[in-house]
Design a protein around this motif. Sequence first.
Motif, mmCIF file in Angstrom:
data_model
loop_
_atom_site.group_PDB
_atom_site.id
_atom_site.type_symbol
_atom_site.label_atom_id
_atom_site.label_comp_id
_atom_site.label_asym_id
_atom_site.label_seq_id
_atom_site.Cartn_x
_atom_site.Cartn_y
_atom_site.Cartn_z
ATOM 1 N N VAL A 121 0.960 -1.075 -0.005
ATOM 2 C CA VAL A 121 0.025 -0.043 0.075
ATOM 3 C C VAL A 121 0.724 1.191 0.129
ATOM 4 O O VAL A 121 1.780 1.457 0.936
ATOM 5 C CB VAL A 121 -0.914 0.155 1.081
ATOM 6 N N VAL A 122 0.484 2.049 -0.975
ATOM 7 C CA VAL A 122 1.191 3.405 -0.861
ATOM 8 C C VAL A 122 0.206 4.457 -0.547
ATOM 9 O O VAL A 122 -0.930 4.664 -1.391
ATOM 10 C CB VAL A 122 1.849 3.671 -2.373
ATOM 11 N N LEU A 123 0.260 5.252 0.423
ATOM 12 C CA LEU A 123 -0.732 6.256 0.844
ATOM 13 C C LEU A 123 -0.085 7.472 0.427
ATOM 14 O O LEU A 123 1.114 7.828 0.321
ATOM 15 C CB LEU A 123 -0.736 5.996 2.444
ATOM 16 N N PHE A 124 -1.058 8.322 -0.188
ATOM 17 C CA PHE A 124 -0.590 9.686 -0.705
ATOM 18 C C PHE A 124 -1.003 10.867 0.118
ATOM 19 O O PHE A 124 -2.100 10.593 1.005
ATOM 20 C CB PHE A 124 -1.115 9.718 -2.106
ATOM 21 N N ARG A 125 -0.290 11.760 0.096
ATOM 22 C CA ARG A 125 -0.809 13.233 0.841
ATOM 23 C C ARG A 125 -0.840 14.364 -0.447
ATOM 24 O O ARG A 125 -0.536 13.947 -1.597
ATOM 25 C CB ARG A 125 0.230 14.078 1.619
ATOM 26 N N ILE A 126 -1.987 15.280 -0.162
ATOM 27 C CA ILE A 126 -1.790 16.371 -1.125
ATOM 28 C C ILE A 126 -0.680 17.265 -0.876
ATOM 29 O O ILE A 126 -0.410 17.806 0.012
ATOM 30 C CB ILE A 126 -3.170 17.176 -1.037
ATOM 31 N N GLY A 127 -0.310 17.690 -2.106
ATOM 32 C CA GLY A 127 0.960 18.329 -2.227
ATOM 33 C C GLY A 127 1.550 18.660 -3.713
ATOM 34 O O GLY A 127 0.703 19.197 -4.562
ATOM 35 N N ALA A 128 2.768 18.586 -3.933
ATOM 36 C CA ALA A 128 3.220 18.544 -5.401
ATOM 37 C C ALA A 128 2.889 17.521 -6.223
ATOM 38 O O ALA A 128 2.331 16.375 -5.656
ATOM 39 C CB ALA A 128 4.999 18.415 -5.260
ATOM 40 N N GLU A 129 2.935 17.778 -7.578
ATOM 41 C CA GLU A 129 2.375 17.037 -8.526
ATOM 42 C C GLU A 129 3.081 15.593 -8.292
ATOM 43 O O GLU A 129 4.286 15.522 -8.188
ATOM 44 C CB GLU A 129 2.446 17.826 -9.832
ATOM 45 N N HIS A 130 2.610 14.497 -8.669
ATOM 46 C CA HIS A 130 2.937 13.165 -8.739
ATOM 47 C C HIS A 130 3.489 12.872 -10.087
ATOM 48 O O HIS A 130 2.613 12.886 -11.238
ATOM 49 C CB HIS A 130 1.985 12.179 -8.056
#
Length: 223
Positions: A121-130
């Motif tokens: 599982v890779v969890l993401f945060r809101i921030g810079a573009e992926h």
Amino acid sequence: MRRRLIVLGLTAAAVAPGRAAADLCSTGRRQSPIDIGTTRRLALPPLRPAMHPTAVRVDNDGHTVRLRFARGQVLALGRERLDLQQFHFHIPGGDRLHGEEFPLALHALHKSSAGGLVAVVVLFRIGAEHAGLATLLPQLPARGSAPRPAVDIDPLAWLPAGAGYYVYDGSLTAPPCTEGVRWLVLKQQPTLSARQWAQLQTLFPHNARTVQPLNGRTVSESP
Ligand SMILES: [Zn+2]
């Protein structure tokens, strides 16, 4: 009395498998996702991805977007070989860390050389573009449209090398909620932009299962 218990035991064994499988989503005791709180630190082996850019088949079934990999993308975990089978996405993230909910999760499902199913599982945060998502988004099929047979992707853009992780025994998060799935939740959270998150939400609805009780399970943590 003893004879009676044996008879009951046999009856239960004969009846249980089908019912248990059907009911696991509500009666299972080792279900996913969970809220990861207290952990036990262990000298667990690092994750070493041996993966390369490839073309994948992508479909949007209206619940999520799924990318299916051909054999040959390997994640080494100590002496164990994990063969990447698919990526799919959840909004919000499902597994939580100390109560915190994440906007997005990537579930990377692998078949272990030992035969089990391993979900990374890779969890993401809101921030810079992926960067990986920037490449992928324009190629993703809309809800209800035909699968795309050959979408280019670099799996390494999605699985950070050398990342530490949490590990616990869990289940599939959708029926039949089969247990015996090993869950590795990466400790490092990449970011995606708010715009990318909004674009993903035009492709599929909120689809994360709520967190499930631990029921005495231990979560281990790699260095
Ligand atoms: Zn999933």
